[in-house]
Design an enzyme around this catalytic site. Structure first.
Site, short mmCIF file in Angstrom:
data_model
loop_
_atom_site.label_atom_id
_atom_site.label_comp_id
_atom_site.label_asym_id
_atom_site.label_seq_id
_atom_site.Cartn_x
_atom_site.Cartn_y
_atom_site.Cartn_z
N CYS A 2 22.45 -72.71 46.79
CA CYS A 2 23.00 -73.51 45.70
C CYS A 2 24.43 -73.05 45.44
CB CYS A 2 22.22 -73.41 44.41
SG CYS A 2 20.53 -73.98 44.53
N ARG A 27 25.96 -73.68 51.16
CA ARG A 27 25.00 -72.94 50.33
C ARG A 27 23.75 -73.75 50.02
NH1 ARG A 27 27.53 -68.51 48.02
NH2 ARG A 27 25.81 -68.30 46.59
N TRP A 73 19.90 -76.20 47.02
CA TRP A 73 18.89 -75.88 48.03
C TRP A 73 17.60 -75.69 47.23
CZ3 TRP A 73 15.43 -71.95 49.27
CH2 TRP A 73 14.91 -71.99 50.57
N ASN A 99 22.22 -71.65 39.59
CA ASN A 99 21.85 -71.15 40.93
C ASN A 99 20.98 -69.93 40.71
OD1 ASN A 99 21.80 -69.93 43.46
ND2 ASN A 99 23.93 -69.25 43.35
N GLY A 100 19.84 -69.85 41.40
CA GLY A 100 18.96 -68.69 41.25
C GLY A 100 17.55 -69.15 40.95
N GLU A 478 17.87 -63.12 69.13
CA GLU A 478 18.96 -63.83 68.46
C GLU A 478 19.20 -65.20 69.13
OE1 GLU A 478 20.37 -63.78 65.80
OE2 GLU A 478 22.25 -64.85 66.06
N LYS A 482 18.96 -68.78 67.22
CA LYS A 482 20.06 -69.78 67.22
C LYS A 482 19.52 -71.14 67.66
CE LYS A 482 22.34 -68.32 65.29
NZ LYS A 482 22.41 -67.06 64.70
N GLU A 485 17.00 -72.76 65.04
CA GLU A 485 17.49 -73.16 63.72
C GLU A 485 18.38 -74.40 63.76
OE1 GLU A 485 19.95 -70.32 61.56
OE2 GLU A 485 20.61 -69.46 63.44
N HIS A 501 0.94 -60.38 77.79
CA HIS A 501 -0.15 -59.95 76.92
C HIS A 501 -0.55 -61.06 75.96
CE1 HIS A 501 -0.03 -55.92 78.52
NE2 HIS A 501 1.29 -55.97 78.44
N LYS A 596 23.03 -71.29 53.85
CA LYS A 596 23.60 -69.97 54.11
C LYS A 596 23.50 -69.17 52.82
CE LYS A 596 27.24 -68.29 56.98
NZ LYS A 596 26.45 -68.18 58.20
C1 F6R Z 1 20.82 -67.21 61.13
C2 F6R Z 1 21.30 -66.70 59.88
C3 F6R Z 1 20.35 -66.00 58.99
C4 F6R Z 1 21.03 -64.85 58.26
C5 F6R Z 1 20.08 -64.24 57.22
C6 F6R Z 1 20.70 -63.04 56.53
O1 F6R Z 1 21.82 -67.80 61.88
O2 F6R Z 1 22.44 -66.86 59.53
O3 F6R Z 1 19.24 -65.55 59.69
O4 F6R Z 1 21.41 -63.88 59.19
O5 F6R Z 1 19.78 -65.21 56.27
O6 F6R Z 1 21.89 -63.38 55.91
P1 F6R Z 1 22.97 -62.28 55.55
O7 F6R Z 1 23.47 -61.70 56.81
O8 F6R Z 1 24.01 -63.03 54.78
O9 F6R Z 1 22.25 -61.26 54.72
#
Ligand code: F6R
Length: 601
Positions: A2, A27, A73, A99-100, A478, A482, A485, A501, A596
């Protein structure tokens, strides 16, 4: 999660709010709204979907010089027009954006709002209704706001309008980020992130948890919940407007992938002293060397970086390291060593799961270091020490340049800790990181090849596997994150030896298996694992490093120091994911269900 903006000044606020929200869309982007206030009252426009959809319904004729805005969000209540912020009190006198998560909203509803029919399913609406209840009891607005804040449990960043007083935005925060932006004396703003309001100011004042702020056109008054006035100096947001624009790129993700060589070189420079030697603050070196065990706490991509950071620290500095998923740590807290050091890795510095651990370990009296991209973020402010990533704003939801920056900074931390312990690395880290940066550049120039791989392996497939051994396994985790997501292909990373396994049962004719082969000591074994899946019909895509390559390898990375190979090996995986998502018509920068900066636990 948010995003909030607010403006109070002499100009019409609509466009400033909408532009600000566009910058905060990373966000959360399932619904958005603005409320503007003029002599005719408060005007609310809100819509399900993106800011672009909100723009379409905002009435251009309504002019108002005070306003607040929100991009959501969803946590409480589905994404809908009804649940979108702003929310209003029953009389419509008060309008709020938040937000929260208000953890005790059910209790508050029961205690104060038995007779109120709430219009939305949100925890936020409860806050604005409670404020109005306190007003009904005869309290002044400031006191009603203060009393409401003092009974809220959970996290909040709040912007509040009072229809009867168009000269102030009431603001408060606890655990969720919020900044005050200072104007030229004729206006002030609020924003979850400075980049939203860089359009009008680069001067910001931090708000601390449990403070109330009264933002007026010409002044900003900060008070604690006891009513004491607090003075705080502003700081200049070190952001360049070009850092937060896409420029000629179609997506932020592609821009951020391409920035990785530059960020790696910048990190080398930032962590070099006048003699050209890598270094970090002495306090940090001392804290690392005084610890008998390091506990890395992180989530998602940052957790994956932590797994590789552990390899650096253990093999170079010989300090034992444990890596923990932040959201699990509280329930499964390991037996701690006598002198632990907690290292929080977080691009945003705002991740609620990580912050919860920080609060917990601070209560136990342990030292903490945050490795983050955002100076002044919650995790940075609250930890004892901070190491910055210097990656520049990362706007695409999928993390790319922050990941490689985390690896680079962790390698520097490990090398410096090793030196502090009197150990000499067998190689020059600065030089090797420079070679990595060059290799990254070569890789970023091979986009056509990556696009071809994406088209060949992921045109319609529903699932994919990433395998590797040793650090390649972590890079595979990783790579899988990627891909899933942003392209919604179910992708999983596995240790090469673990596949048989159980998971090998999922391999069918044509299942894509991306195998990483950058480590000499496991090269033969990972190739053995590839043979096992090929025998069961898999479509293998081997990405190896020069010197270890074999005839059928699909892609060969330029040579870099073996221990630093994750910094290079992840780039083809990022690009393949990008193109896979693009060709499946997915919204690369804003994948569904995500946001994010995950500020809820
Ligand atoms: C994936 C991604 C998330 C963040 C996770 C932690 O591409 O961006 O998995 O890595 O939400 O976020 P931070 O690093 O901001 O604590």
């Amino acid at each position: 999660m948010c995003g909030i903006v607010g403006y109070i000044g002499n100009q019409d606020s609509k466009e400033i709010l909408l532009k600000g929200l566009e910058k905060l869309e990373y966000r959360g982007y399932d619904s958005a709204g603005i409320a503007t206030m003029n002599q005719d009252g408060v005007h609310i426009f809100k819509e399900k979907g993106r800011i672009a959809e909100l723009r379409e319904i905002v009435d251009g004729n309504v002019e108002a010089t005070t306003g607040i805005g929100h991009t959501r969000w969803a946590t409480h209540g589905e994404p809908s027009q009804l649940n979108a912020h702003p929310h209003q009190s029953v009389s419509t006198r008060f309008t709020i954006v938040h937000n929260g998560v208000i953890e005790n909203y059910v209790q508050l509803k029961r205690e104060f709002l038995q007779d109120v029919e709430l219009k939305s399913d949100t925890d936020t609406e409860v806050v604005v209704q409670v404020i109005e209840k306190f007003i009904a009891k005869g309290l002044e607005v400031e006191e009603a706001f203060r009393q409401t804040l003092s009974i809220l449990k959970g996290s909040y960043a709040i912007g509040l309008l009072d229809e009867q007083n168009p000269d102030v935005i009431y603001v408060a925060k606890n655990k969720s980020p919020l900044l005050i932006g200072l104007g030229d004396g004729s206006f002030n703003v609020i924003a979850s992130d400075a980049m939203a309001m860089l359009q009008v100011t680069d001067q910001y004042v931090e708000i601390m948890d449990k403070e109330m702020v009264f933002v007026e056109r010409e002044t900003v008054i900060i008070k604690d919940l006891q009513g004491n006035v607090i003075e705080r100096a502003p700081y200049k947001a070190e952001l360049d407007a070009s850092d937060i624009e896409k420029g000629t790129y179609p997506h932020y993700m592609l821009k951020e992938i391409d920035e990785q060589p530059l960020v790696t070189r910048r990190i080398i420079e930032k962590y070099r002293n006048e003699n050209g030697e890598i270094t970090v603050d002495h306090e940090i070196i001392d804290a690392v060397n005084a610890s008998d065990r390091i506990y890395i706490i992180a989530a998602g991509t940052s957790y994956h970086a932590g797994l590789i950071g552990k390899q650096f620290i253990e093999s170079w500095a010989k300090i034992p390291v444990e890596v923990h998923i932040a959201s699990e740590f509280s329930y499964n807290m390991p037996l701690l060593s006598a002198n632990p050091l907690f290292v929080f890795i977080s691009q945003s510095g705002e991740t609620a799961d990580s912050r919860a651990v920080l609060v917990q370990i601070k209560e136990l009296g342990h030292k903490s270091l945050t490795v983050t991209n955002v100076q002044g973020s919650t995790l940075s402010r609250e930890a004892d020490y901070t190491l910055l990533l210097h990656a520049g704003p990362e706007i695409a939801v999928a993390s790319t340049k922050a990941y490689t920056a985390q690896l680079a900074v962790l390698s520097i931390l490990a090398a410096v800790a090793a030196q502090g312990k009197g150990r000499t690395l067998e190689f020059d880290l600065t030089k090797e990181l420079g070679i990595v940066a060059n290799a990254m550049e070569v890789l970023c120039d091979q986009k056509e090849e990556m696009e071809a791989i994406a088209k060949e392996y992921f045109p319609t497939t529903r699932n994919a596997f990433f395998i590797g051994r040793s650090v390649d396994y972590y890079v595979g985790l990783e790579g899988a994150l990627k891909l899933k997501e942003i392209s919604y292909i179910q992708a999983e990373g596995f240790a090469g030896g673990e596949l048989k396994h159980g998971t090998i049962a999922l391999i069918e004719q044509g299942t894509p298996v991306i195998a990483l082969a950058t480590q000499e000591h496991v090269n033969l074994s990972i190739r053995g694992n590839v043979k096992e899946v090929v025998a069961r019909g898999a479509n293998p895509c081997i990405i190896s490093m020069k010197g270890l390559e074999e005839e059928d390898d699909r892609f060969v990375l330029p040579t870099v120091h073996e221990q630093l190979s994750p910094l290079a090996a992840v780039i083809p995986l990022q690009l393949i994911s990008y193109y896979a998502a693009l060709h499946r018509d997915c919204d690369v920068d804003k994948p569904r269900n995500l946001a994010k900066s995950v500020t809820v636990e």
